[in-house]
Design a protein around this motif. Structure first.
Motif, mmCIF file in Angstrom:
data_model
loop_
_atom_site.group_PDB
_atom_site.id
_atom_site.type_symbol
_atom_site.label_atom_id
_atom_site.label_comp_id
_atom_site.label_asym_id
_atom_site.label_seq_id
_atom_site.Cartn_x
_atom_site.Cartn_y
_atom_site.Cartn_z
ATOM 1 N N TYR A 115 55.901 82.294 -42.456
ATOM 2 C CA TYR A 115 54.822 83.184 -42.912
ATOM 3 C C TYR A 115 54.745 82.973 -44.409
ATOM 4 C CZ TYR A 115 55.224 85.790 -38.494
ATOM 5 O OH TYR A 115 55.242 86.161 -37.171
ATOM 6 N N ASP A 153 48.350 78.072 -27.338
ATOM 7 C CA ASP A 153 49.348 78.927 -26.682
ATOM 8 C C ASP A 153 48.728 80.246 -26.265
ATOM 9 O OD1 ASP A 153 49.417 80.869 -28.700
ATOM 10 O OD2 ASP A 153 51.344 80.241 -29.508
ATOM 11 N N GLY A 154 49.537 81.021 -25.528
ATOM 12 C CA GLY A 154 49.096 82.343 -25.076
ATOM 13 C C GLY A 154 48.894 82.379 -23.586
ATOM 14 N N ALA A 155 49.793 83.074 -22.877
ATOM 15 C CA ALA A 155 49.663 83.312 -21.429
ATOM 16 C C ALA A 155 49.899 82.079 -20.565
ATOM 17 C CB ALA A 155 48.313 83.953 -21.106
ATOM 18 N N PRO A 215 57.580 79.805 -31.634
ATOM 19 C CA PRO A 215 58.547 80.637 -32.370
ATOM 20 C C PRO A 215 58.495 82.071 -31.862
ATOM 21 C CG PRO A 215 56.556 80.310 -33.656
ATOM 22 C CD PRO A 215 56.401 79.467 -32.426
ATOM 23 N N THR A 216 59.655 82.657 -31.634
ATOM 24 C CA THR A 216 59.699 84.087 -31.289
ATOM 25 C C THR A 216 60.807 84.743 -32.110
ATOM 26 O OG1 THR A 216 61.197 83.686 -29.409
ATOM 27 C CG2 THR A 216 58.851 83.764 -28.921
ATOM 28 N N GLY A 217 60.457 85.840 -32.755
ATOM 29 C CA GLY A 217 61.438 86.542 -33.578
ATOM 30 C C GLY A 217 62.487 87.247 -32.726
ATOM 31 N N HIS A 236 48.406 84.734 -30.831
ATOM 32 C CA HIS A 236 49.744 85.315 -30.926
ATOM 33 C C HIS A 236 50.136 85.967 -29.580
ATOM 34 C CE1 HIS A 236 52.344 86.053 -34.595
ATOM 35 N NE2 HIS A 236 53.051 86.689 -33.695
ATOM 36 N N LYS A 291 49.161 77.758 -37.238
ATOM 37 C CA LYS A 291 49.198 78.504 -35.965
ATOM 38 C C LYS A 291 48.413 79.803 -36.075
ATOM 39 C CE LYS A 291 52.601 80.667 -32.865
ATOM 40 N NZ LYS A 291 52.558 82.113 -33.093
ATOM 41 N N GLY A 323 55.858 81.071 -25.037
ATOM 42 C CA GLY A 323 56.665 82.115 -25.686
ATOM 43 C C GLY A 323 57.341 82.961 -24.629
ATOM 44 N N ARG A 324 56.564 83.892 -24.042
ATOM 45 C CA ARG A 324 57.155 84.804 -23.058
ATOM 46 C C ARG A 324 57.857 84.060 -21.920
ATOM 47 N NH1 ARG A 324 52.324 87.058 -24.510
ATOM 48 N NH2 ARG A 324 52.330 89.220 -25.254
ATOM 49 N N SER A 354 61.636 80.736 -35.548
ATOM 50 C CA SER A 354 60.811 81.703 -36.280
ATOM 51 C C SER A 354 61.446 82.102 -37.603
ATOM 52 C CB SER A 354 60.635 82.949 -35.403
ATOM 53 O OG SER A 354 60.226 84.049 -36.172
ATOM 54 N N GLN A 381 58.843 77.805 -38.246
ATOM 55 C CA GLN A 381 57.638 78.635 -38.418
ATOM 56 C C GLN A 381 57.772 79.492 -39.658
ATOM 57 O OE1 GLN A 381 57.723 82.345 -37.428
ATOM 58 N NE2 GLN A 381 55.804 82.443 -38.586
ATOM 59 N N THR A 399 52.072 80.371 -39.700
ATOM 60 C CA THR A 399 51.356 81.367 -38.887
ATOM 61 C C THR A 399 50.360 82.120 -39.763
ATOM 62 O OG1 THR A 399 53.223 81.580 -37.387
ATOM 63 C CG2 THR A 399 51.665 83.403 -37.414
HETATM 64 C C1 LIG Z 1 58.764 88.547 -28.464
HETATM 65 C C2 LIG Z 1 57.843 87.660 -29.246
HETATM 66 C C3 LIG Z 1 58.111 87.426 -30.586
HETATM 67 C C4 LIG Z 1 57.259 86.576 -31.322
HETATM 68 N N1 LIG Z 1 57.570 86.311 -32.627
HETATM 69 C C5 LIG Z 1 56.783 85.439 -33.315
HETATM 70 C C6 LIG Z 1 57.131 85.040 -34.638
HETATM 71 O O1 LIG Z 1 58.139 85.467 -35.184
HETATM 72 N N2 LIG Z 1 56.297 84.191 -35.291
HETATM 73 C C7 LIG Z 1 55.165 83.687 -34.700
HETATM 74 O O2 LIG Z 1 54.440 82.901 -35.319
HETATM 75 N N3 LIG Z 1 54.834 84.021 -33.442
HETATM 76 C C8 LIG Z 1 55.617 84.859 -32.731
HETATM 77 N N4 LIG Z 1 55.289 85.193 -31.448
HETATM 78 C C9 LIG Z 1 54.097 84.582 -30.827
HETATM 79 C C10 LIG Z 1 54.476 83.242 -30.141
HETATM 80 O O3 LIG Z 1 54.814 82.272 -31.076
HETATM 81 C C11 LIG Z 1 53.301 82.733 -29.301
HETATM 82 O O4 LIG Z 1 52.154 82.645 -30.088
HETATM 83 C C12 LIG Z 1 53.033 83.602 -28.077
HETATM 84 O O5 LIG Z 1 54.232 84.083 -27.547
HETATM 85 C C13 LIG Z 1 52.292 82.806 -27.022
HETATM 86 O O6 LIG Z 1 51.989 83.615 -25.920
HETATM 87 P P1 LIG Z 1 52.909 83.709 -24.603
HETATM 88 O O7 LIG Z 1 54.077 84.555 -24.994
HETATM 89 O O8 LIG Z 1 52.051 84.391 -23.625
HETATM 90 O O9 LIG Z 1 53.336 82.326 -24.236
HETATM 91 C C14 LIG Z 1 56.116 86.014 -30.705
HETATM 92 C C15 LIG Z 1 55.873 86.269 -29.352
HETATM 93 C C16 LIG Z 1 56.725 87.073 -28.613
HETATM 94 C C17 LIG Z 1 56.436 87.293 -27.153
#
Ligand SMILES: Cc1cc2nc3c(=O)[nH]c(=O)nc-3n(C[C@H](O)[C@H](O)[C@H](O)COP(=O)(O)O)c2cc1C
Length: 406
Positions: free
Chosen positions: A162, A333-335, A109-111, A302, A278, A356-357, A138, A160, A188
């Motif tokens: 909160y 997740d992450g990177a 999820p990304t906001g 995150h 998460k 995510g990214r 998100s 997702q 989350t």
């Molecule tokens: C721009 C952005 C917005 C995000 N918004 C949320 C969100 O609204 N809720 C949430 O649980 N995680 C959010 N995340 C975290 C992602 O769900 C995820 O944990 C994270 O992007 C993983 O790392 P990565 O970007 O390196 O893949 C966000 C991440 C980014 C980059």
């Protein structure tokens, strides 16, 4: 001495070697043609979006050390590699919460996704649906659960959440997920307070972007992005449309520092579908959560956007899988920026990875086609890595295993 015999040059042969495609006059199209990996797409994304938006995606918390450590850990993965295994047929499918996906790679999820590109969440969900992957919307999405369900009815969608300050508000959001066919709630838990994002503060990020004097210069630099912003729907937290609350009021509802494990028990009593937690970052919490009747956990910091001195999720993955992997599905997740990163995490025991990214760079670089390209790049690298390490299916990837070099 070997003597080279020369001949008269063959003109038809010379002619056939020439590529007559004219280079595009549009610079981002020229760049897109050269893209090999997700990092290349990130460069195109940087060229196409205002700095404040790119930095919001690329940045993380405080000194951005947690993210750098995660990236470094992925670079140190070393998979066991077997040869002579007949890898002519490769099967990348995996079963996630009872249903088959084509790759063990899900959309995190990304906001505010419509800030990155005006096509937003629906375009990402559409790619997920066309590739038989899972999309997570998100709570802070700029597309509502109802809009997403209507625009991409066939997507396999998770929501997702909160846990909000008061339970009626949480219930109202959960109801939207239920009414619109979201199959799993992703709770989350790594946001009791907002992370300190210095890049965003330095850039003066506001949602929606405020028109200041320096915005005029920013518009001149990325006119297409601004035109798209002004000529498509209002940028807002779509799940809260009609709640008549300011953005800062909503943010204070979402980040509740008093949340405890009891909220998971409560959530279990009001949601009868699967729950995935998460933001788990240690073995003890993984064990506690697994006992509460949830179906999955995402080891996550995150993307380094919250706590800048927490553990690296990848480095605790094997121990967490050993502790709770028979009770819940363990994702991470992450990177994750390449198919080999994803493959490494699967080899270390993850059921699936979330990105995510990576997909946000795709959408910023080229809209929906960019997200599609990200998945195809990851798929190509994942399959190539499977073949070269001698794994024909995901079970064999895990059996062959990996380690993180010191
Ligand atoms: C721009 C952005 C917005 C995000 N918004 C949320 C969100 O609204 N809720 C949430 O649980 N995680 C959010 N995340 C975290 C992602 O769900 C995820 O944990 C994270 O992007 C993983 O790392 P990565 O970007 O390196 O893949 C966000 C991440 C980014 C980059």
């Amino acid at each position: 001495m070997i003597r080279v015999t020369r001949r008269f040059p063959s003109l038809p042969y010379f002619w056939s070697l020439i590529d007559w495609t004219l280079p595009s006059v549009i610079s981002h199209k020229r760049l897109l043609l050269k893209v090999q990996n997700v990092a290349d797409l990130a460069l195109v994304a940087q060229k196409r979006t205002p700095k404040v938006v790119f930095d919001y995606v690329a940045g993380s918390a405080v000194d951005e050390i947690a993210y750098a450590r995660s990236k470094d850990a992925y670079a140190r993965i070393e998979l066991n590699s077997n040869v002579l295994r007949d890898v002519s047929e490769i099967d990348t499918t995996e079963i996630i919460l009872g249903k088959t996906v084509d790759l063990p790679i899900c959309f995190a999820p990304t906001g505010y996704t419509r800030l990155m590109h005006h096509v937003g969440e629906a375009a990402v969900a559409n790619v997920a649906a066309s590739k038989n992957l899972i999309y997570t919307l998100s709570t802070m999405g700029t597309t509502s659960p109802a809009e997403l369900a209507q625009l991409v009815p066939h997507s396999r969608r998770w929501f997702q959440l909160y846990i909000m300050k008061n339970r009626e508000d949480s219930l109202a959001v959960i109801k939207q997920a239920k009414d619109n066919g979201f199959e799993t709630l992703v709770l989350t838990v790594d946001t009791p307070v907002p992370g300190l994002r210095y890049r965003d503060n330095r850039n003066g990020l506001t949602i929606p972007p405020k028109i200041r004097l320096n915005t005029v210069a920013a518009i001149a630099r990325k006119p297409r992005w601004w035109l798209n912003l002004f000529t498509t729907g209002k940028l807002e937290f779509a799940a809260f449309r009609g709640w008549d609350k300011s953005l800062s009021e909503l943010a204070s509802l979402i980040f509740d520092p008093s949340t405890t494990f009891e909220e998971i028990t409560w959530l279990r009593s009001v949601w009868d579908g699967p729950i995935v937690v998460k933001g788990i970052q240690n073995i003890e919490d993984a064990k506690s959560v697994a006992q509460l009747g949830v179906q999955g956990i995402i080891l996550s910091n995150h993307g380094g956007r919250q706590f800048d001195r927490g553990p690296v999720p990848l480095e605790i993955l094997e121990d967490v899988v050993a502790a709770v992997g028979n009770k819940v599905e363990v994702y991470i997740d992450g990177a994750v920026m390449s198919g080999l990163d994803a493959l490494g995490a699967i080899a270390l025991g993850a059921k699936a990875v979330f990105i995510g990214r990576a997909y946000l760079y795709g959408i910023m670089a080229n809209g929906e086609a960019g997200v599609d390209q990200v998945i195809e790049i990851l798929r190509k690298e994942f399959i190539n890595g499977m073949a070269l390490s001698g794994s024909r299916n995901i079970a064999e990837v895990r059996k062959n295993g990996a380690r993180i070099r010191k």
